[in-house]
Motif scaffolding. Structure first.
Motif, mmCIF file in Angstrom:
data_model
loop_
_atom_site.group_PDB
_atom_site.id
_atom_site.type_symbol
_atom_site.label_atom_id
_atom_site.label_comp_id
_atom_site.label_asym_id
_atom_site.label_seq_id
_atom_site.Cartn_x
_atom_site.Cartn_y
_atom_site.Cartn_z
ATOM 1 N N THR A 237 0.828 -1.199 0.000
ATOM 2 C CA THR A 237 0.000 0.000 0.000
ATOM 3 C C THR A 237 0.864 1.251 0.000
ATOM 4 O O THR A 237 0.594 2.207 -0.731
ATOM 5 C CB THR A 237 -0.937 -0.005 1.225
ATOM 6 N N VAL A 238 1.932 1.226 0.813
ATOM 7 C CA VAL A 238 2.837 2.379 0.849
ATOM 8 C C VAL A 238 3.456 2.609 -0.531
ATOM 9 O O VAL A 238 3.491 3.733 -1.042
ATOM 10 C CB VAL A 238 3.938 2.171 1.916
ATOM 11 N N VAL A 239 3.915 1.519 -1.166
ATOM 12 C CA VAL A 239 4.529 1.634 -2.491
ATOM 13 C C VAL A 239 3.535 2.182 -3.502
ATOM 14 O O VAL A 239 3.836 3.103 -4.263
ATOM 15 C CB VAL A 239 5.062 0.254 -2.956
ATOM 16 N N VAL A 240 2.320 1.630 -3.504
ATOM 17 C CA VAL A 240 1.294 2.099 -4.439
ATOM 18 C C VAL A 240 1.005 3.577 -4.205
ATOM 19 O O VAL A 240 0.900 4.366 -5.151
ATOM 20 C CB VAL A 240 0.000 1.254 -4.310
ATOM 21 N N ALA A 241 0.915 3.972 -2.929
ATOM 22 C CA ALA A 241 0.637 5.373 -2.613
ATOM 23 C C ALA A 241 1.747 6.276 -3.136
ATOM 24 O O ALA A 241 1.487 7.310 -3.756
ATOM 25 C CB ALA A 241 0.464 5.550 -1.107
ATOM 26 N N ILE A 242 3.005 5.869 -2.912
ATOM 27 C CA ILE A 242 4.126 6.705 -3.351
ATOM 28 C C ILE A 242 4.143 6.853 -4.873
ATOM 29 O O ILE A 242 4.232 7.964 -5.402
ATOM 30 C CB ILE A 242 5.470 6.122 -2.853
ATOM 31 N N THR A 243 4.014 5.727 -5.588
ATOM 32 C CA THR A 243 4.100 5.821 -7.050
ATOM 33 C C THR A 243 2.902 6.593 -7.615
ATOM 34 O O THR A 243 3.058 7.393 -8.527
ATOM 35 C CB THR A 243 4.192 4.439 -7.723
ATOM 36 N N THR A 244 1.710 6.369 -7.050
ATOM 37 C CA THR A 244 0.545 7.093 -7.546
ATOM 38 C C THR A 244 0.726 8.595 -7.337
ATOM 39 O O THR A 244 0.472 9.396 -8.238
ATOM 40 C CB THR A 244 -0.733 6.630 -6.825
ATOM 41 N N ALA A 245 1.197 8.973 -6.140
ATOM 42 C CA ALA A 245 1.414 10.390 -5.844
ATOM 43 C C ALA A 245 2.392 10.982 -6.849
ATOM 44 O O ALA A 245 2.165 12.062 -7.403
ATOM 45 C CB ALA A 245 1.949 10.548 -4.427
ATOM 46 N N LEU A 246 3.486 10.239 -7.130
ATOM 47 C CA LEU A 246 4.501 10.735 -8.052
ATOM 48 C C LEU A 246 3.950 10.942 -9.445
ATOM 49 O O LEU A 246 4.295 11.905 -10.137
ATOM 50 C CB LEU A 246 5.642 9.735 -8.138
ATOM 51 N N ILE A 247 3.077 10.003 -9.879
ATOM 52 C CA ILE A 247 2.585 10.096 -11.239
ATOM 53 C C ILE A 247 1.527 11.189 -11.357
ATOM 54 O O ILE A 247 1.427 11.871 -12.368
ATOM 55 C CB ILE A 247 2.072 8.722 -11.710
ATOM 56 N N LEU A 248 0.747 11.368 -10.289
ATOM 57 C CA LEU A 248 -0.287 12.398 -10.343
ATOM 58 C C LEU A 248 0.295 13.797 -10.146
ATOM 59 O O LEU A 248 -0.253 14.770 -10.630
ATOM 60 C CB LEU A 248 -1.356 12.126 -9.292
ATOM 61 N N LEU A 249 1.422 13.881 -9.443
ATOM 62 C CA LEU A 249 2.012 15.175 -9.089
ATOM 63 C C LEU A 249 2.204 16.105 -10.290
ATOM 64 O O LEU A 249 1.706 17.233 -10.270
ATOM 65 C CB LEU A 249 3.334 14.950 -8.357
ATOM 66 N N PRO A 250 2.897 15.661 -11.361
ATOM 67 C CA PRO A 250 3.119 16.571 -12.488
ATOM 68 C C PRO A 250 1.814 17.065 -13.090
ATOM 69 O O PRO A 250 1.698 18.232 -13.482
ATOM 70 C CB PRO A 250 3.880 15.711 -13.505
ATOM 71 N N GLN A 251 0.802 16.176 -13.161
ATOM 72 C CA GLN A 251 -0.468 16.586 -13.752
ATOM 73 C C GLN A 251 -1.148 17.646 -12.912
ATOM 74 O O GLN A 251 -1.703 18.602 -13.440
ATOM 75 C CB GLN A 251 -1.376 15.367 -13.911
ATOM 76 N N LEU A 252 -1.089 17.458 -11.584
ATOM 77 C CA LEU A 252 -1.708 18.448 -10.710
ATOM 78 C C LEU A 252 -0.991 19.787 -10.839
ATOM 79 O O LEU A 252 -1.621 20.838 -10.921
ATOM 80 C CB LEU A 252 -1.666 17.966 -9.261
ATOM 81 N N LEU A 253 0.344 19.733 -10.869
ATOM 82 C CA LEU A 253 1.119 20.959 -10.995
ATOM 83 C C LEU A 253 0.768 21.685 -12.279
ATOM 84 O O LEU A 253 0.571 22.892 -12.311
ATOM 85 C CB LEU A 253 2.616 20.657 -10.961
ATOM 86 N N ARG A 254 0.660 20.894 -13.366
ATOM 87 C CA ARG A 254 0.374 21.493 -14.658
ATOM 88 C C ARG A 254 -0.993 22.170 -14.623
ATOM 89 O O ARG A 254 -1.189 23.261 -15.114
ATOM 90 C CB ARG A 254 0.397 20.419 -15.743
ATOM 91 N N ARG A 255 -1.974 21.490 -14.019
ATOM 92 C CA ARG A 255 -3.314 22.046 -13.952
ATOM 93 C C ARG A 255 -3.289 23.388 -13.204
ATOM 94 O O ARG A 255 -3.934 24.338 -13.588
ATOM 95 C CB ARG A 255 -4.238 21.057 -13.255
ATOM 96 N N ASN A 256 -2.502 23.415 -12.104
ATOM 97 C CA ASN A 256 -2.438 24.648 -11.325
ATOM 98 C C ASN A 256 -1.833 25.798 -12.119
ATOM 99 O O ASN A 256 -2.328 26.914 -12.074
ATOM 100 C CB ASN A 256 -1.617 24.436 -10.047
ATOM 101 N N THR A 257 -0.779 25.505 -12.878
ATOM 102 C CA THR A 257 -0.162 26.588 -13.636
ATOM 103 C C THR A 257 -1.098 27.058 -14.754
ATOM 104 O O THR A 257 -1.085 28.218 -15.126
ATOM 105 C CB THR A 257 1.193 26.174 -14.237
ATOM 106 N N ASP A 258 -1.921 26.134 -15.261
ATOM 107 C CA ASP A 258 -2.881 26.544 -16.280
ATOM 108 C C ASP A 258 -3.864 27.558 -15.732
ATOM 109 O O ASP A 258 -4.235 28.514 -16.401
ATOM 110 C CB ASP A 258 -3.666 25.317 -16.788
ATOM 111 N N HIS A 259 -4.285 27.311 -14.493
ATOM 112 C CA HIS A 259 -5.268 28.206 -13.901
ATOM 113 C C HIS A 259 -4.656 29.559 -13.552
ATOM 114 O O HIS A 259 -5.341 30.555 -13.527
ATOM 115 C CB HIS A 259 -5.864 27.576 -12.635
ATOM 116 N N ALA A 260 -3.371 29.548 -13.255
ATOM 117 C CA ALA A 260 -2.740 30.769 -12.753
ATOM 118 C C ALA A 260 -2.707 31.860 -13.812
ATOM 119 O O ALA A 260 -2.763 31.587 -14.999
ATOM 120 C CB ALA A 260 -1.320 30.478 -12.283
#
Lengths: 260, 260
Positions: A237-260
């Protein structure tokens, strides 16, 4: 879905369940209160998380994996990006062959890479060393960086660089202020791939590990073969959480910069 | 860093314990190696067939549903790429164990008590899950390009649905079928973790045999010879399909940038 007939829907649903369930099942199992893999769990507790985060064996394995993956990410991203520039930007003899060679670790079955690396490391005294792990994982991770950075460079409009140069920018300034920012998404996703590749690698690691230096996947592998211990579910579960967070991170960041 | 170990392995395979091709002769004449090779090839065919059977309808549904549903289906296919191989394999150990959820479900459907853990069936189910995305993605990318008016046209001209599918739709998606089939076949040849943890030692695959030779008896000669045999088979398969499709297209990557 009105045009999709029910047998088709049934097959689609079955495939979806087939793909998703193995990812999700470890999460409830990690909260079990029994020392068994019985599913669904009869009672709930956090004891296996407690064990995971207090047991030195698991914790050291987690730290080893994280540390190793970070180093590999830096090295593989640098090497892979440089190689991509060379492959895309210059025409030289043997470029095709070199590309094939750099991609080979993806195609060649991992078990073969594993024993080849093992045979070599035995001779060089690298088995069970951090340097050995970094070297081996970098070989496996670099191709993914090359794939992503190469495709970013291919779609890059080179007129922008010429425009910068004609406005008096030095090659270095052009690279820093024009090229790199534009291919950054490619480099970033390559880096994420590199991290995940190293963090998740098990076959090569099984061969070059030593009792003193184990990574998390290796610890999990021996856990599955030797014991019935739901701590593995917590680790998964810890491994899945870490990898999922890593993969979602860039997308979330990109979305935020789009809104800015 | 990749070439040296591979070269060393090839070297060891013809020099250990003595110079010559004895190791290769052993691979081709030794009963155990041959049995394992045949078993691996059989497993490869079964896994590939299972993947094709289930991925084809799934990919088709992806092309006809509304965009929102398609996004969900796509995410589901990509999910296994994100999640750790060890976590997933462990999940299958739990799912397929005696008295586990899959056993219960099958019993509830009246299919009786099927032994899944430690059997070829279990390994097939788990391997197919890992491989399904590699089949779905190329299929989807070739189906997406098929003109949706063609099948209705064939039907309106009096073709029976089965004929319309076999003569019109299927041939147009063959590049995707070829690409997906090869990817899955090649990748499933070298599987180590899944059969090692889910299968029985009595039914080992070639990757396990290689691992045992090297890890337990440090016989790099035999392990190397088996590895190179495996590699030749994998490359032959790849070469075969490279004649039909471009590998980049197979993975759904576009080469737009090349045409600039």
């Amino acid at each position: 879905m009105s045009r999709v007939s029910w047998p088709l829907r049934a097959v689609t649903a079955l495939v979806a369940v087939w793909l998703v369930v193995p990812t999700l099942i470890v999460i409830p199992l990690s909260f079990t209160d029994r020392a068994s893999f019985a599913f669904p769990p009869k009672g709930w507790s956090l004891r296996y998380y407690e064990r995971f985060f207090t047991d030195s064996g698991w914790l050291i394995a987690l730290f080893n994996s994280a540390q190793l993956a970070l180093i590999v990410t830096v090295v593989a991203t640098a090497l892979g990006s440089a190689a991509s520039f060379a492959l895309v930007r210059s025409r030289f003899r043997g470029a095709g062959a070199l590309n094939g060679l750099l991609m080979a670790p993806i195609v060649v079955p991992t078990i073969i890479v594993a024993i080849a690396v093992y045979a070599t490391f035995l001779r060089w005294g690298l088995v069970g060393t951090a340097a050995g792990f970094v070297l081996a994982h970098t070989v496996l991770a670099t191709p993914y960086v090359i794939v992503t950075v190469t495709s970013a460079l291919r779609t890059f409009d080179r007129r922008l660089e010429r425009a910068a140069a004609s406005l008096g920018a030095t090659p270095w300034a052009t690279l820093r202020h024009v090229t790199l920012p534009l291919i950054l998404p490619g480099v970033a996703s390559g880096a994420v791939f590199a991290f995940v590749t190293s963090f998740d690698e098990v076959v090569v690691s099984l061969f070059i590990q030593s009792p003193e230096l184990q990574t998390l996947p290796v610890r999990m592998f021996s856990g599955v073969t030797n014991e019935v211990d739901p701590t593995i579910a917590a680790a998964s579960t810890v491994v899945v959480a870490i990898t999922t967070a890593l993969i979602l991170l860039p997308q979330l960041l990109r979305r935020n910069t789009d809104h800015a | 860093m990749f070439v040296v170990p591979m070269a060393r392995l090839a070297w060891l395979s013809v020099t250990t314990p003595e110079t010559g091709l004895a190791n290769y002769r052993d691979v081709l004449t030794d009963g155990v190696s041959l049995t394992v090779i045949w078993r691996t090839l059989r497993m490869m065919l079964v896994v590939t067939a299972v993947c094709l059977l289930f991925a084809y309808p799934y990919a088709y549904v992806m092309t006809v549903v509304p965009p929102r549903t398609r996004a969900v289906l796509t995410t589901i296919v990509l999910l296994p790429f994100w999640t750790s191989l060890m976590a997933r394999t462990f999940a299958w150990v739990v799912l397929l164990q005696k008295g586990g959820p899959v056993n219960d479900a099958l019993a509830a459907l009246g299919l009786g008590d099927v032994r899944l853990a430690g059997s070829a069936t279990g390994v097939t189910i788990a391997m197919a899950q890992v491989m399904l995305p590699f089949m779905v993605l190329p299929l989807y990318s070739s189906m997406r390009d098929v003109d949706r008016a063609l099948v209705p046209a064939a039907l309106s001209l009096g073709a029976r649905p089965a004929v319309a599918f076999l003569r019109v739709y299927l041939p147009l998606t063959l590049p995707g079928v070829a690409a997906g089939t090869t990817l899955v076949a090649v990748l499933s040849l070298g599987f180590y973790v899944t059969p090692a943890l889910l299968g029985s030692p009595k039914e080992s695959m070639i990757a396990q045999l290689i691992a045992v030779k090297v890890q337990d008896v440090l016989d790099f000669g035999a392990g190397g010879a088996l590895s190179l045999t495996l590699l030749v088979v994998a490359l032959a398969l790849l070469g075969l399909v490279a004649r039909f499709v471009r590998p980049g297209a197979a993975l759904g990557m576009s080469d737009e940038g090349d045409r600039r």
